[in-house]
Scaffold this motif. Structure first.
Motif, PDB file in Angstrom:
ATOM      1  N   GLY A 321     -41.257 -36.494  53.081  1.00  0.00           N
ATOM      2  CA  GLY A 321     -42.245 -35.508  53.489  1.00  0.00           C
ATOM      3  C   GLY A 321     -41.516 -34.250  53.910  1.00  0.00           C
ATOM      4  O   GLY A 321     -40.485 -34.318  54.587  1.00  0.00           O
ATOM      5  N   ARG A 391     -45.970 -43.464  51.972  1.00  0.00           N
ATOM      6  CA  ARG A 391     -46.488 -42.131  51.653  1.00  0.00           C
ATOM      7  C   ARG A 391     -47.266 -41.554  52.830  1.00  0.00           C
ATOM      8  O   ARG A 391     -47.158 -40.357  53.130  1.00  0.00           O
ATOM      9  N   GLU A 395     -46.572 -37.905  54.566  1.00  0.00           N
ATOM     10  CA  GLU A 395     -47.529 -36.803  54.585  1.00  0.00           C
ATOM     11  C   GLU A 395     -47.665 -36.185  55.967  1.00  0.00           C
ATOM     12  O   GLU A 395     -48.027 -35.013  56.108  1.00  0.00           O
ATOM     13  N   THR A 419     -45.105 -33.905  49.511  1.00  0.00           N
ATOM     14  CA  THR A 419     -44.746 -35.315  49.665  1.00  0.00           C
ATOM     15  C   THR A 419     -44.313 -35.819  48.296  1.00  0.00           C
ATOM     16  O   THR A 419     -44.987 -35.553  47.292  1.00  0.00           O
TER      17      THR A 419
END
Length: 444
Positions: A321, A391, A395, A419
């Motif tokens: 990120g 993920r 983010e 991302t």
């Protein structure tokens, strides 16, 4: 003495397309080679193929073929490329569709498979070259395993009448050695000629790097007109001697300096450049000017191949990120550093599980580290990135940077976030007998 002309249409995945069209139109070529595949790009292509079995080839394949096929067909130029990436068969089918859309018929397209050795690597007892750890130790994270194939399958596909040859993971110089094997009938144990063929492939594989791209340093090295730099052309004779040149009226330059830089590029031991087909020896290469923008190279040689093939392993390494934001005016550096400190503390307060983090000021300490005595910059761009296992966690990094608009130092602007998945790349060696190339021929 018989010779062939090979043009380089691309030196990497995102290369320009218009110079390749110029080569196809004016280059008087026998072959046009697109070298578009890197270690990381084939792992990403494998991920794409997992999502859609009809994809996994080079994203610009259709655009490149659409641009060059009419001129290649008209001028009888054969195409060799590794744009097949993780899915050469799908790439060949896509190329056939492009040919039909251009009103072109009568093309023979060869897709070469066999470089995907995922099962062989997983079932074998191999070691990661960079760490010495067993490949089995990363089995659960393994995305791809692709062996670097040699030039022989390319030469065989051309011998079978292919107008276009599409491979996946092959050695970059093999894309150029293959046409030479076919044109001159070199034997697969003619080590000196194979070595000289690898010299030619290595000089040509990176495209404009040998014609002045990736070379300029204003005031020291000043190749002209880089906005229209020309792609290289290699004139190879049946003994393996090479002339590197480019089209007239294109930018850049071909000199001893550009060729010397490219010859040494990514080479550890010039006397033992390990390739699937031969151990090439660059140590005796000589260069001489053969006219404007023409350098003649001779003297390369080769030794018997090792019998081992390098395999590029793609490994899932989590997610990154990232967020960026700019500060300008008095105190820009201090405000940028405060912004990075705030984001780092926020991630700790929120308990975001980060495997590693990095906060930096681009242009101040991002590459060479801090220099406290340098003058205060008038502007900085703060970049904060972190690697996570999910993920969702990744983010949150960019969102925290964006939140600095109203929750951080004064005067921030131009916030941006992203991302992306992280694919690590390591390598192993396997016996060449474990790789079985196969040629699939189709008509368009």
């Amino acid at each position: 003495m018989k010779s062939i002309r090979i043009g380089t249409g691309a030196g990497y995945s995102g290369d320009r397309i218009d110079p390749a069209v110029d080569l196809a139109e004016r280059g008087q070529l026998d072959y046009l080679v697109f070298e578009c595949l890197g270690e990381r790009t084939i792992a990403l292509a494998q991920l794409t193929r997992l999502d859609n079995p009809d994809h996994g080839y080079e994203p610009l394949l259709e655009a490149r073929m659409q641009a060059v096929l009419p001129a290649c067909k008209r001028n009888e130029v054969k195409i060799v490329t590794n744009m097949g990436a993780a899915n050469p068969l799908a790439a060949a089918k896509a190329t056939a569709r492009v040919a039909r859309s251009c009103g072109i018929s009568g093309l023979r397209i060869a897709a070469i498979t066999g470089d995907d050795v995922f099962d062989a690597v997983c079932n074998g007892d191999f070691l990661i070259e960079e760490t010495g750890a067993p490949v089995a130790s990363v089995r659960d994270k393994l995305v791809s395993a692709n062996a670097y194939m040699g030039a022989a399958p390319i030469a065989e596909a051309l011998a079978q009448g292919a107008d276009i040859v599409i491979v996946g993971r092959a050695s970059d110089p093999a894309l150029f050695l293959g046409p030479a094997l076919h044109a001159f009938g070199w034997q697969l144990d003619d080590w000196p000629r194979l070595g000289r063929g690898i010299v030619a492939g290595h000089l040509l594989e990176c495209g404009a790097q040998v014609t002045g791209g990736y070379f300029a340093d204003p005031g020291y090295k000043d190749p002209p007109h880089l906005a229209r730099v020309g792609m290289p052309i290699g004139e190879i004779d049946e003994d393996g001697t090479l002339v590197v040149t480019k089209l007239p009226d294109t930018g850049g330059e071909v000199t001893r300096a550009t060729c010397t830089e490219q010859l040494l590029y990514e080479v550890h031991d010039p006397a033992r450049y390990l390739q699937p087909d031969v151990v090439a020896d660059f140590s005796g290469v000589t260069m001489m000017e053969d006219g404007p923008d023409r350098i003649r190279l001779a003297g390369g040689s080769g030794h018997p191949r090792t019998g081992l093939l390098k395999v590029s392993l793609g490994i899932q390494e989590g997610w990154i990120g990232e967020g960026q934001i700019s500060y300008a005016g008095p105190g820009a550096r201090e405000r940028g550093q405060l912004a990075a400190d705030i984001v780092a503390e926020r991630l700790r307060l929120l308990g975001v599980p980060c495997r590693e983090t990095r906060g930096e000021l681009i242009g101040v300490n991002a590459i060479l580290g801090p220099e406290p005595d340098t003058p205060a910059p008038r502007e900085v761009r703060m970049r904060f990135a972190a690697r996570t296992d999910s993920r969702a966690d990744a983010e949150r990094i960019g969102r925290e940077v964006e939140a600095l608009y109203l929750n951080g130092p004064s005067g921030g602007g131009g916030a941006w976030r992203s991302t992306r998945r992280v694919i690590g790349v390591v390598s192993t060696l396997i016996p060449e007998q474990l790789v079985s190339p196969r040629i699939h021929m189709m008509e368009a």
